[in-house]
Scaffold this motif. Structure first.
Motif, PDB file in Angstrom:
ATOM      1  N   ASP A  79       1.041  -1.311   0.403  1.00 60.11           N
ATOM      2  CA  ASP A  79      -0.016  -0.177  -0.440  1.00 60.11           C
ATOM      3  C   ASP A  79       0.918   1.606   0.256  1.00 60.11           C
ATOM      4  OD1 ASP A  79      -2.333  -1.379   0.009  1.00 60.11           O
ATOM      5  OD2 ASP A  79      -2.688  -1.400   2.225  1.00 60.11           O
ATOM      6  N   ASP A  80       2.451   1.310   0.537  1.00 60.14           N
ATOM      7  CA  ASP A  80       2.317   2.260   0.543  1.00 60.14           C
ATOM      8  C   ASP A  80       4.160   2.227  -0.829  1.00 60.14           C
ATOM      9  OD1 ASP A  80       1.629   3.885   2.575  1.00 60.14           O
ATOM     10  OD2 ASP A  80       2.971   2.531   3.934  1.00 60.14           O
ATOM     11  N   ALA A  81       3.686   1.547  -1.420  1.00 55.62           N
ATOM     12  CA  ALA A  81       4.567   1.308  -2.932  1.00 55.62           C
ATOM     13  C   ALA A  81       3.720   1.672  -4.206  1.00 55.62           C
ATOM     14  CB  ALA A  81       5.143   0.131  -2.828  1.00 55.62           C
ATOM     15  N   LEU A  82       4.798   2.920  -5.100  1.00 52.92           N
ATOM     16  CA  LEU A  82       4.030   2.476  -6.467  1.00 52.92           C
ATOM     17  C   LEU A  82       5.465   1.974  -7.177  1.00 52.92           C
ATOM     18  CD1 LEU A  82       2.490   3.664  -8.696  1.00 52.92           C
ATOM     19  CD2 LEU A  82       3.047   5.523  -8.739  1.00 52.92           C
ATOM     20  N   ALA A 141       6.733   5.040   0.131  1.00 52.97           N
ATOM     21  CA  ALA A 141       6.876   6.509   1.448  1.00 52.97           C
ATOM     22  C   ALA A 141       6.550   5.140   2.939  1.00 52.97           C
ATOM     23  CB  ALA A 141       5.070   6.275   1.892  1.00 52.97           C
ATOM     24  N   CYS A 142       8.170   6.106   3.206  1.00 49.93           N
ATOM     25  CA  CYS A 142       8.620   5.266   4.951  1.00 49.93           C
ATOM     26  C   CYS A 142       8.039   5.614   6.407  1.00 49.93           C
ATOM     27  CB  CYS A 142       9.808   5.445   5.064  1.00 49.93           C
ATOM     28  SG  CYS A 142      10.928   4.590   3.533  1.00 49.93           S
ATOM     29  N   HIS A 143       7.321   5.889   7.408  1.00 48.00           N
ATOM     30  CA  HIS A 143       7.118   5.682   8.130  1.00 48.00           C
ATOM     31  C   HIS A 143       7.916   5.797   9.607  1.00 48.00           C
ATOM     32  CE1 HIS A 143       3.559   6.940   5.922  1.00 48.00           C
ATOM     33  NE2 HIS A 143       3.233   5.399   5.537  1.00 48.00           N
ATOM     34  N   ILE A 144       8.013   6.764  10.231  1.00 48.78           N
ATOM     35  CA  ILE A 144       8.963   6.636  11.282  1.00 48.78           C
ATOM     36  C   ILE A 144       8.235   7.030  12.185  1.00 48.78           C
ATOM     37  CG2 ILE A 144      11.433   7.844  12.266  1.00 48.78           C
ATOM     38  CD1 ILE A 144      12.080   8.777   9.543  1.00 48.78           C
TER      39      ILE A 144
END
Length: 442
Positions: free
Chosen positions: A214-217, A250-253
């Motif tokens: 979901d966080d990758a294209l 998209a990375c989430h810290i």
């Protein structure tokens, strides 16, 4: 009083004394030709190599060292050749090892046998041993951990320098970009000591969740502008390949400082621009009076031509109350015209000679980084296709296409927008701006 250059020269001498032997493994490869040897020559030319230095290398590579019209540099190349020689042999044969080796610019598949040959035959029990390992550092968590374990059995961690040339840029692909992310997001280290810096980088990486689909294209380029697509490459055996040539992630810290702030990494082949930059976009303040204005941005360009600039809104000069974007610009090649900014490899190899690990990747940092990417990589590689029920778990892996020479997939704008990035007013042209031309657009 000693100059900055003399201080660095003294540091090298204090570390290594008056002699060092450098041998580059993989001397005939492109990396050695284009990066390693020009960097070594730059260090020699500027007096950073000890007086008694010997470099084993392939003589024809000197054609890749460009001295320009500087006669002094041309004469230095002749001096450089005198301290060099070529050693030929097989990596798995003991007789091929004749001197202490420093730099491994090799395919990862032979890192371990070569490292064993170095340790068995030429490891110096007196003096200093330093081993530079060029990325990639494995292909996933398992292979990276295996490589780290095997190297750890042969060399101490402080003897190993895992080189990533983006970290050698003066102002500063997925794994490379993650190193830059960790430097941007880390807390202030307790000192400028190398281990203090690397400790903070590891803390950040451990807070990043593994990347989900979901966080990758993911994309793969197709033929356009007279250029062939990825699947049309004659050397590609699998014409049904779903290997991505583009990724936006998209990375989430998950820590107090960065909770809710996405870090978007983008990298790809066959794009319209070859650049590496960090773009920090600021949100509008609550109750913003100028709703149609673009967001302010802080941009750090790593290549080409290092720069730091701030894009911000200000009132258009004159009687108008409209806002326009302008910039505060620090372009290194314009500001520091009297200084020669070294290539990243030259800077990093000098760090090795000085015994400075600040810009090199530690083993626990690698482990934390691979945990972020490995689940997604296994999806791409098809390693998890069979679930416990015998179903193909790779069906949900979508690879879109994009034209050769474009910005990337058409879905890119929507992807970054879904994570909060605003590309409104993307017509901004940096660094020069015509107020009259802009007024006609408004």
């Amino acid at each position: 009083m000693a100059t900055p250059i003399e201080l660095l020269q003294n540091e090298v001498k204090a570390e290594l004394g008056d002699s060092v032997t450098i041998i580059v493994l993989g001397a005939s490869g492109d990396l050695a030709k284009k990066k390693t040897y020009p960097a070594l020559f730059g260090l020699f030319r500027n007096g950073f190599l000890p007086k008694n230095t010997h470099i084993d290398y392939l003589e024809r590579i000197t054609q890749y060292i460009k001295p320009g019209d500087n006669n002094e540099h041309k004469s230095k190349i002749e001096e450089f050749k005198k301290i060099t020689s070529y050693v030929s042999g097989l990596y798995d044969k003991d007789e091929a090892w004749q001197a202490p080796y420093l730099y491994m610019a090799l395919p990862p598949s032979i890192f371990i046998p070569v490292a064993k040959g170095v340790k068995k035959n030429v490891y110096g029990h007196e003096g200093v041993n330093r081993l530079i390992v060029e990325k990639p550092f494995g292909m996933d968590s398992e292979s990276s951990n295996h490589l780290a374990h095997e190297l750890g059995q042969l060399f101490k961690e402080d003897e190993i320098y895992r080189i990533d040339h983006y970290l050698g840029k003066g102002n500063g692909q997925e794994q490379s970009l993650l190193q830059v992310l960790s430097l941007i997001a880390m807390e202030r280290p307790i000192s400028t000591d190398a281990e203090a810096i690397r400790d903070e980088k590891v803390k950040v990486l451990k807070c990043i969740s593994p990347i989900s689909l979901d966080d990758a294209l993911l994309g793969q380029y197709v033929a356009a502008n007279g250029k062939p697509g990825y699947l049309e490459d004659e050397t590609l055996k699998n014409k049904e390949s779903r290997t991505p040539t583009f990724a936006a992630l998209a990375c989430h810290i998950n820590n107090e400082r960065w909770e809710g702030v996405p870090f978007i990494l983008k990298a790809g082949k066959a794009l319209n621009e070859a650049k590496v930059e960090v773009r920090i976009q600021f949100r509008h303040v609550p109750g913003n009076l100028y709703g149609g204005s673009a967001r302010n941005e802080l941009v750090m360009r790593i290549q080409p031509k290092e720069a730091v600039y701030m894009k911000f809104n200000n009132k258009q000069p004159g009687l108008s109350y409209q806002t326009i974007q302008t910039d505060l610009d620090l372009s290194y090649h314009k500001r520091y015209t009297e200084l020669s900014i070294p290539d990243a490899y030259e800077s990093l190899i000098l760090d090795v000679l000085r015994n400075d690990h600040s810009n090199f990747v530690r083993d626990d940092e690698l482990e934390a980084a691979w945990k972020i990417f490995t689940p997604l990589l296994h999806k791409i590689d098809g390693k998890n296709k069979k679930s416990a029920e015998g179903k193909d778990s790779g069906d949900d892996l979508k690879i879109t296409t994009y034209a050769y020479g474009s910005r990337g997939p058409a879905e890119l704008d929507e992807f970054v927008k879904s994570h909060g990035y605003d590309r409104t007013n993307a017509h901004y042209s940096w660094p020069h701006q015509s107020v009259a031309a802009l007024s006609n657009k408004l």
